[in-house]
Design a protein around this motif. Structure first.
Motif, short mmCIF file in Angstrom:
data_model
loop_
_atom_site.label_atom_id
_atom_site.label_comp_id
_atom_site.label_asym_id
_atom_site.label_seq_id
_atom_site.Cartn_x
_atom_site.Cartn_y
_atom_site.Cartn_z
N TYR A 1 -11.92 35.09 -3.03
CA TYR A 1 -13.01 34.14 -2.74
C TYR A 1 -13.61 33.53 -3.99
O TYR A 1 -14.50 32.69 -3.90
N MET A 2 -13.16 33.96 -5.16
CA MET A 2 -13.62 33.35 -6.41
C MET A 2 -12.80 32.08 -6.67
O MET A 2 -11.65 31.98 -6.25
N PRO A 3 -13.37 31.11 -7.38
CA PRO A 3 -12.61 29.90 -7.67
C PRO A 3 -11.31 30.21 -8.42
O PRO A 3 -11.31 31.01 -9.36
N ILE B 1 -12.16 46.84 -3.60
CA ILE B 1 -13.18 45.79 -3.69
C ILE B 1 -12.63 44.57 -4.44
O ILE B 1 -12.88 43.42 -4.05
N ASP C 1 -12.10 41.24 6.53
CA ASP C 1 -10.97 41.13 5.60
C ASP C 1 -9.64 41.28 6.30
O ASP C 1 -8.59 41.34 5.65
N ASP D 1 -21.08 39.00 -11.16
CA ASP D 1 -20.97 40.44 -11.00
C ASP D 1 -20.39 40.74 -9.63
O ASP D 1 -20.97 40.38 -8.61
N VAL D 2 -19.24 41.38 -9.60
CA VAL D 2 -18.62 41.74 -8.31
C VAL D 2 -19.27 43.00 -7.78
O VAL D 2 -19.74 43.05 -6.65
N ALA D 3 -19.34 44.04 -8.60
CA ALA D 3 -19.99 45.29 -8.21
C ALA D 3 -20.01 46.20 -9.43
O ALA D 3 -19.08 46.17 -10.25
N ILE E 1 -10.38 42.55 -2.00
CA ILE E 1 -11.00 41.75 -0.95
C ILE E 1 -11.95 40.68 -1.50
O ILE E 1 -12.26 39.72 -0.81
N SER E 2 -12.43 40.86 -2.74
CA SER E 2 -13.42 39.92 -3.29
C SER E 2 -12.80 38.76 -4.06
O SER E 2 -13.21 37.61 -3.91
#
Lengths: 281, 281, 281
Positions: free
Chosen positions: A61-63, A54, A252, A38-40, A57-58
């Motif tokens: 960082y995920m695979p 969001i 960021d 869950d990101v947001a 910037i998120s």
């Protein structure tokens, strides 16, 4: 070598009362091995630009190779198109064609392929609602992609990347001693993230040294300042006293304005999109 | 015998807009098999004592041998040290050296080994920010520990346990008929958890029988009561009428004060740290 | 053929400060392979009907055969019974006998077997609290069921389905041109979900065509209207201007009332249970 489970991330403005869980259930029903991140889900309702910020910037960082579902979708049930985007890094983005996904796609190596989600074999088999495409279209398509039982090419008809809706993101201009930009996002700490980069700020005010005195102004649409304060540049919050403000480069890589251990946005009353000017003092 | 996936728990004051998800992504990129358990992300901003309380009551229920990341970190980017703690039960705690982790370490069998996180090979390879150590240091170190590709000894230089920062937690004193303690935490129901144990209360007022009449006072710093009410001891909420208050032993074994199906903290206006006195009526 | 991990879903009114995480920890300690799906933890405190609504609309989208824990439990520690329900679809529901679980059981194929959770061998081994059965009873029982180390028959003594507590849910009546129903739930968008079905509405006002003019009234207990407005039926939000209201069929097949990109419940000040009348204009 073990590869780990296929990852599906999920960002919505659904809040916390069950709609996101329904999406998770649909994904797991199709791809029992999925690792859902869950990101947001507390994105401001209908605030496409906030969701896009969001995601941008998120998701880096995920695979790499993950599937990402984004749903901030005020146009659900209208002519706006459901789309899938493949990116240079190998990730796939699924959601509405309203600008939500493109900044993240740019951050994941750029758009390499775009398709309309019109293959109904990959949708939820029940009748499709006109108000919950997250459940009926986006989650099942992401589930099939993550499960590997449908390649990206099968999700639907190809689209040209140039056809996609792009958000009108804030512009940044610099002149001698003055940086003009806008609030790109207000985070949960009340830190005010601007659309400017450290290079922009340096072009305007020179070297970004701890303690350089600055003036920050938030502007009304007609250009007059609704708030003006003297502050300073700092490389860490600890540089200034508790409650004091600073201009800094956030994690960021954006120019931001905050109160050390305070909530600058609540103090000043700032929302996304407000024009902001940072000047040498 | 299958062992299950390595568990990493995560507690922050990041709120719900994406920063915690970035930490999850970093962990899964390093340890694809990790089972991430979100403990809480809505800890009051910068409230180290609140975070420490929740870690202390939650982590003992996690499977032994888990890795735990805690980030309530107003001093990020200053001289405060990033640390790792190994506990008697075999768990590892990762976070800032500001007192956040020690109450939980005590509840997990005590501190057996402490190290400074100064092995940069285990940090995120990009340049480290001065404002987001959760992403850049704590999550990657926890990921490497959970993945088993770095033993605890490799996270950094040994520290003496006595060097660690300890919170100044509230004290409890008892005399005949009177218990003096303080509010340790206000939970989401508005139940007021004190720093006192049932033994403390019994030492002051005698046997903890249903219906024993009590007086509860919340005190200003100068010792005068800002709120005073007659109440009773009860073993269950159902002991008193809906909306009525009671003193009880909560599920974590602490003395607490609540309204049955109401929000006592909102009614009275109480925050963490307020001195509280419970007396025989 | 890989079956995926056993799924346990979790809905509570615990909020976001750690209690739900404790339940997750207990489940994973007993069933390390469990895939835990959080349905919601922000259910209004003690609002059994709200929790029942969310379980009813969410659980059918979870993979069949899942275990589901629901905890909205104002009567914890009183005589109310802890129960387990097996459903026609093969799912199991675990929680308090206060009406929370039955609407979901009906949506999962109906109740096929009910048992009192009185086998203490499946509870948490420590002393059981009187205020946190989610941790001490419901989560460990669900963990043992998901792990497959206890069949449903072992959770406790059989109960007759007719003995279970049922919520008094709102009734719907139709007459020529008028539908009388009540607010079943207000979702996080402020959309007002009623207890009526599209068949009910059609029986009252005829064909559900885009643009059919309607009047919506919210009623006080004495039957007089506290709010009255002219609106229309629409099949999608996009049917009406931004900010305008409409009556529509929501994604769960219920008749609902909303503002396009607005918050109708906040505008009007509506809570669950309010009587509502929809009439032909």
């Amino acid at each position: 070598m073990e590869r780990g489970r296929p990852i599906i991330t999920l960002l919505t403005d659904f809040g916390l009362d069950g709609a996101a869980a329904i999406c998770r259930g649909v994904m797991l029903g199709i791809c029992p091995d999925a690792q859902i991140v869950d990101v947001a889900h507390s994105i401001r309702k209908y605030a496409i630009a906030d969701g896009a910020f969001i995601l941008r910037i998120s998701l880096p960082y995920m695979p790499p190779g993950s599937s990402h579902v984004g749903v901030v979708d005020p146009g659900v049930g209208t002519e706006r198109r459901p789309i899938g985007i493949r990116t240079g890094r190998g990730d796939v983005l699924i959601g509405p064609d309203n600008g939500l996904l493109l900044p993240a796609a740019d951050a994941l190596g750029g758009v390499t392929e775009t398709r309309l989600l019109d293959n109904r074999d990959l949708w939820l088999p029940s009748e499709t609602s006109s108000t919950f495409h997250g459940r009926d279209i986006f989650s099942p398509v992401a589930g099939h992609l993550a499960a590997g039982d449908a390649p990206f090419e099968e999700i639907g008809t190809p689209l040209a990347a140039g056809e996609l809706v792009r958000l009108d993101l804030p512009h940044t201009r610099t002149r001698r001693g003055v940086l003009d930009t806008a609030v790109a996002y207000v985070d949960s700490f009340g830190n005010i993230r601007t659309a400017a980069t450290p290079d922009d700020l340096q072009a305007a005010i020179g070297a970004l040294d701890d303690g350089v005195p600055l003036v920050v102004e938030f502007l009304a649409p007609d250009g007059h300042a609704t708030h003006r304060e003297a502050t300073q540049f700092g490389r860490t919050f600890g540089r200034v006293a508790r409650g004091a403000s600073l201009v800094y480069v956030d994690s960021d890589g954006d120019v931001a304005f905050a109160d050390n251990q305070g909530n600058a946005a609540a103090r000043i009353g700032i929302v996304t999109g407000t024009p902001v000017r940072i000047s040498s003092a």
